[in-house]
Structure formats: C-alpha cells, structure tokens
Enzyme design. Structure first.
Site, PDB file in Angstrom:
ATOM      1  CG  PHE A 178      -1.671   1.248   1.637  1.00 20.11           C
ATOM      2  CD1 PHE A 178      -2.135   2.060   0.739  1.00 20.11           C
ATOM      3  CD2 PHE A 178      -1.469   1.588   3.062  1.00 20.11           C
ATOM      4  CE1 PHE A 178      -2.797   3.000   1.077  1.00 20.11           C
ATOM      5  CE2 PHE A 178      -2.099   2.815   3.182  1.00 20.11           C
ATOM      6  CZ  PHE A 178      -2.762   3.652   2.225  1.00 20.11           C
ATOM      7  CB  THR A 198       1.396  -8.175   3.112  1.00 14.41           C
ATOM      8  OG1 THR A 198       2.254  -7.445   3.134  1.00 14.41           O
ATOM      9  CG2 THR A 198       1.402  -9.353   4.089  1.00 14.41           C
ATOM     10  CG  ASP A 234      12.513 -12.591   2.583  1.00 11.76           C
ATOM     11  OD1 ASP A 234      12.855 -11.389   3.309  1.00 11.76           O
ATOM     12  OD2 ASP A 234      12.012 -13.533   3.031  1.00 11.76           O
ATOM     13  CB  SER A 284       6.978  -4.600   7.676  1.00  8.20           C
ATOM     14  OG  SER A 284       6.314  -5.179   8.816  1.00  8.20           O
ATOM     15  CG  ASN A 303      20.042  -8.169   5.109  1.00 10.45           C
ATOM     16  OD1 ASN A 303      21.244  -8.356   5.736  1.00 10.45           O
ATOM     17  ND2 ASN A 303      19.343  -9.050   5.020  1.00 10.45           N
ATOM     18  CB  ALA A 359       8.262   2.421   7.175  1.00  9.14           C
ATOM     19  CE1 TYR A 384       4.300  -3.419  11.707  1.00 12.48           C
ATOM     20  CE2 TYR A 384       3.479  -2.066  13.433  1.00 12.48           C
ATOM     21  CZ  TYR A 384       4.066  -2.297  12.151  1.00 12.48           C
ATOM     22  OH  TYR A 384       3.750  -1.326  11.272  1.00 12.48           O
ATOM     23  CE  LYS A 395       7.450  -1.287  11.342  1.00 17.96           C
ATOM     24  NZ  LYS A 395       8.080  -1.316  10.083  1.00 17.96           N
TER      25      LYS A 395
END
Ligand code: UDP
Length: 310
Positions: A12, A36, A57, A76, A100, A115, A146, A150
């Site tokens: 998105f 996703t 990936d 993610s 990475n 992000a 999650y 982050k």
C-alpha cells in the site's frame, strides 16, 4: 538522475511512494517478496524506463548493482491481523531486513529512511504521543512481534547513524489509509468500508471508546518525501492528529456509505491501544509539513477504490 530503492514496493504505502519518486524524476528500484504486497499496485510502472522490480525477501542479503543514493525501507506486514499470522516474518523484516538495508546504505553511501510506527508507543499513557515519549509496549503480547521489531529497527538505525555515520531518517507512521489498501487486511478502516459496501454489520471491537487518528496516503507520502530530503536524523511522527473513537468512526462510515446495516460489538483484542494521536509539532517545525486531506475527502477516494473491488 538519483536512484532510490523502495522495499515493500508492491504494498500500500510502498506503491504510492514508487509513484511519488517516479514523478519527482528518480530512478526507482522496487523490491518486494509479495507476502502481503500485490503486483497490481505497481503494474502501471513496469513499462517505465526508470522503474525496475526485484522479487526479493530483504531478510536475505540485499544487493543492488551500481550507484544507489536513497533507500526507503517499507517492507513489513502492517495490519495486526497480518502480523499475528506472520509473527516470525514480521520480526525478521524489522530486524534482519533493516540490518541488511543499513549495510547496503553504508556500502553505497546512501541516505536511508526506515518506516517506523506509532506502535513503538504501544498502549500509550501519554496523549497525544510526542517523539520524546518512550512508550508502553508488552514485549511478549501478540502485538510485541511488530512493536518490538519496530523498536529494534529504530535502535539499530540510530546505531548505524552514530557509529557508522550513515545518513538515516526514522518516520513514525500513524494509521494511514487510501486506495490500494487491501480490503481484507483486517484493519478497522477497510473492514468497516467493506462491511458497509456489502451490507454486513460493522464489527466494532470492545466498547468502541478506543481512538485512532487516520491520515490520508497522499499526505503521508508528502511527509515521507520531505523527511527523506531533510537533514534531521531523530524520529519524526507523521500522521493526522484528527482523532476519533472507533464507535464514532463506524457511525461515520455507515452514514457516509448510506448503509442500512448496524454496528455490532465484538471482543477487544489483547493489548489493543486505548488511544492514539500524533503530536506533529516536530514535523511542522522541521519539515514544514502538515496533513491537508480531511477524512471526508479521503474516505470518498478510498470508497471509490473499494467499489472497484467488491
Ligand atoms: N477494530 C474494530 N473492528 C475491526 C477491526 C479493528 O473495532 O473490524 C478496532 C481495533 O480493535 C482497534 C482499531 O479498530 O482498536 C484500529 O485497529 P486497526 O486494526 O485498524 O489498527 P491498529 O491501529 O490497532 O494498528
């Protein structure tokens, strides 16, 4: 011509960022493992001379041949439903993936923006959330995969900045919506719109008194663009401070979609944040940025998109 790598390019936010950087005259290298993401979001870019795509990936070694000036790490799973289904991938992309990409940024002398998320504040006890608040996260709860990914991402990004002098930026992204969201990603906004469009009752979790503050994707993309090109290296909240309870939001959507259905109440998921609203003083001051698109206009554009799907 500047070259930028965008991870999560078929997702998105990533796909909108690809559009933005193409428009601004960059050579865009998109990367996604498509767990996703959806290639439909970037189909229109494939014929462009200055767009390339790698199905890869980022938790595996990442290589981009030649010069590279910028990196945006947006890969993610982002919906609570998705990251509960893919807890290990979520931890890996935030941790190993970020490592990475920081290594790649160091090697190429590129500027990197990661992000991050309002989830670093967890279930916040400070309201609204400003960047100096350290948060309230349950590391072993279901959302920990999650939130902690982050938080680790922010820590390793600052370490690369301080120890290796990599030019790093950290965007703390608050709830964002718009066209190209997956209608079935499980988040409140697409779920409510989908339910309203298909004549189903709207499922509000808990008593609906929990709040969120929704930012339209175009505003988010502008904020990210400005932050990447800024010289500021500490985290910056990007979001829309227009806060609403989930009950009011469901009512607003029923009215907005002229739906005849009703609201039903279901159990609140564990550790669901009770309140969330960004303080955007820093973004205003440092980036001269603030959101411009109100919920009414943003929802209209999103609803038009979802109508093409159902
Ligand atoms: N929520 C809801 N009904 C749904 C999906 C979510 O009431 O069908 C609630 C959820 O419990 C949370 C809020 O809406 O309080 C926003 O959830 P979302 O999944 O959109 O993302 P979050 O902001 O929690 O990451």
């Amino acid at each position: 011509m500047k070259k930028i790598l965008i991870t999560g390019a078929a997702g998105f936010l990533g796909s909108h960022l690809c559009d933005k950087f193409m428009k601004e005259g960059f050579h865009v290298v998109g990367m996604d493992n498509l767990i996703t993401g959806n290639l439909k979001n970037i189909d229109h870019l494939f014929p462009e001379e200055h767009f390339e795509f790698y199905h890869h990936d980022v938790t595996k070694f990442v290589n981009v041949p030649g010069e590279l000036h910028y990196i945006l790490h947006f890969a993610s799973p982002a919906s609570p439903v998705d990251y509960l289904k893919m807890p290990i991938q979520t931890l890996k992309v935030g941790a190993l993936g970020t490592h990475n990409l920081l290594g790649l940024a160091k090697e190429k002398n590129a500027t990197i923006l990661v992000a991050s998320s309002s989830e670093v504040y967890g279930d916040p006890s400070v309201h609204p959330q400003h960047e100096d608040y350290w948060g309230n996260v349950n590391p072993v709860g279901p959302r920990g995969v999650y939130d902690e990914a982050k938080r680790f991402q922010e820590a390793i990004t600052m370490a690369y900045h301080n120890f290796h002098q990599v030019d790093t930026k950290i965007a703390r992204i608050f709830n964002t919506y718009g066209p190209r969201m997956r209608i079935d990603d499980g988040r409140a906004l697409p779920t409510f719109l989908n339910q309203a469009l298909t004549g189903k009752d709207l499922t509000v979790y808990g008593d609906g008194s929990q709040t969120r503050s929704f930012c339209f994707v175009q505003d988010m993309v502008e904020g990210i663009y400005k932050l990447l090109l800024s010289d500021y290296n500490l985290p910056v909240n990007i979001g829309n401070p227009d806060e609403i309870t989930m009950k009011e939001f469901a009512e607003e959507i029923l009215k907005f979609a002229s739906s005849q259905t009703k609201i039903i109440y279901e159990p609140l998921p564990q550790d669901d944040p009770k309140q969330r609203k960004p303080s955007i003083d820093k973004a205003k001051e440092i980036l001269g940025w603030e959101p411009k698109v109100g919920r009414k206009e943003g929802l209209k554009l999103t609803l038009e998109y979802f109508k093409t799907l159902v």
